[in-house]
Design a protein around this motif. Structure first.
Motif, PDB file in Angstrom:
ATOM      1  N   HIS A   5       0.825  -1.219   0.000  1.00  0.00           N
ATOM      2  CA  HIS A   5       0.000   0.000   0.000  1.00  0.00           C
ATOM      3  C   HIS A   5       0.858   1.269   0.000  1.00  0.00           C
ATOM      4  N   ASP A   6       2.091   1.170   0.575  1.00  0.00           N
ATOM      5  CA  ASP A   6       2.977   2.343   0.549  1.00  0.00           C
ATOM      6  C   ASP A   6       3.456   2.633  -0.876  1.00  0.00           C
ATOM      7  N   ALA A   8       2.048   1.670  -3.595  1.00  0.00           N
ATOM      8  CA  ALA A   8       0.897   2.028  -4.443  1.00  0.00           C
ATOM      9  C   ALA A   8       0.587   3.518  -4.304  1.00  0.00           C
ATOM     10  N   ALA A   9       0.654   4.019  -3.071  1.00  0.00           N
ATOM     11  CA  ALA A   9       0.363   5.449  -2.859  1.00  0.00           C
ATOM     12  C   ALA A   9       1.417   6.305  -3.545  1.00  0.00           C
ATOM     13  N   GLU A 242      -0.328  -6.945  -7.360  1.00  0.00           N
ATOM     14  CA  GLU A 242       0.672  -6.608  -6.334  1.00  0.00           C
ATOM     15  C   GLU A 242       2.067  -6.577  -6.968  1.00  0.00           C
ATOM     16  N   GLU A 245       2.556  -3.348  -8.847  1.00  0.00           N
ATOM     17  CA  GLU A 245       2.838  -2.165  -8.012  1.00  0.00           C
ATOM     18  C   GLU A 245       4.331  -2.093  -7.681  1.00  0.00           C
TER      19      GLU A 245
END
Ligand code: NAP
Length: 295
Positions: A5-6, A8-9, A242, A245
């Motif tokens: 998620h890091d 991706a952001a 995933e 990313e």
């Protein structure tokens, strides 16, 4: 180590701040890792122009329906150098070139009708030809062209090359064929990055990790079933999204030159640097093998 998620952001933030949306060409974009890359880039940057290349038209149409008006498909058998030469002429811009075509072929000795080892045509020679044909566009990219060859940068080892049977013309095993593909990808990016005219381009050989894709579906059951069981028990496999990313994370921070990338998009540092003689020998062999198919 960064979590998905890091990255991706951070990917979304970098891609949305680009002055012009990137042109992304994904060879092997109709399935697995390439498909995941196409859909992830589109989600992070809907204005990106995404071209997927493969043979499976119905798989391509399903992806195009998600990509919207910025997606396109070019149908080709990219084990054939003649088809690569034809279709690359249709591409007018590329900032990111993803080379993710491949099969697991148990017949290590199979050859294409152009008399090139079939597995190496997909995993190596065809990839180099895509790069060669698209280099003028990559050099001209305002973002600085990026090439990523998805195979296995962790296992590439020049000491495993049989220099007397580079193109696997004489009998070879499955292991020799994959060792050649891994090491050739390692060395060729080093060679291409050393050419002064490519100083605006980043060349990456990536290891994607274990990714849940259909690549093993055609293997004999005695290999396929234990492999599936091992993946299920160890839970090491990630989804193509995933994986994408992390690859995008690595691509966006790659500097000019060459890079060996791991499954988290980070640089692999403990690699052997090949000597000049090896690079020259591989380049001459590659150039000769590819050129021979042009006549
Ligand atoms: N999955 C993993 O865990 C993993 C791990 C390490 C390395 N890799 C490597 O990553 C690459 C992609 O693997 P994947 O798992 O994404 O496999 P995949 O799901 O089977 O996708 C392979 C792609 O290659 C294309 N392709 C194969 N032969 C082709 C041909 N003759 N002409 C045109 N396109 C062709 C397929 O397109 P069409 O079917 O449309 O032709 C498909 O889009 C492979 O090189 C693989 O060795 C994968």
């Amino acid at each position: 180590m960064a979590a998905v998620h890091d990255v991706a952001a951070s990917n979304a933030q970098i891609l949305s701040s680009l002055q012009s949306p990137p042109h992304v060409v994904i060879v092997g974009g109709t399935s697995g890792i390439g498909r995941g890359f196409a859909l992830t880039i589109n989600r992070l940057c809907p204005a990106a122009h995404v071209t997927i290349i493969g043979r499976n038209e119905s798989a391509a149409n399903e992806i195009l329906s998600q990509l919207g008006s910025n997606g396109s498909f070019i149908r080709a058998d990219v084990s054939l150098m003649s088809e690569i030469r034809t279709i690359t002429k249709k591409i007018k811009a590329v900032d990111i070139l993803v080379l993710s075509q491949g099969v697991i072929s148990m017949d290590a000795f199979a050859r294409t009708k152009e008399n090139i080892n079939y597995a190496l045509a997909l995993n190596y020679y065809g990839r180099v030809l895509f790069i060669e044909e698209l280099l003028p566009l990559l050099r001209a990219s305002p973002l600085g062209g990026k090439v990523i060859s998805v195979l296995n940068s962790k296992k590439g080892d020049p000491s495993k090359i049989n220099w007397n049977n580079m193109g696997l013309e004489t009998k070879c095993s499955f292991l020799v064929a994959i060792n050649h593909a891994f090491a050739f990808n390692d060395l060729i990016i080093q060679y291409l990055a050393s050419q002064p005219e490519n100083s605006n381009v980043s060349f990456i050989h990536a290891y994607p990790g274990f990714v849940k894709t259909p690549i093993g579906d055609n293997l004999p059951f005695y290999i396929r079933l234990p492999m599936k069981a091992m993946i299920a028990i160890t839970r090491v496999a990630v989804s193509p999204d995933e994986c994408a990313e992390f690859m995008i994370h690595g691509i966006l921070k790659a500097e000019k030159g060459y890079m060996y990338m791991d499954e988290k998009g980070e640089t692999i540092t403990n690699k052997t640097v090949a000597n000049e003689e090896m690079l020259q020998k591989l380049w001459e062999h590659t150039h000769e093998s590819i050129s021979r198919t042009a006549s």
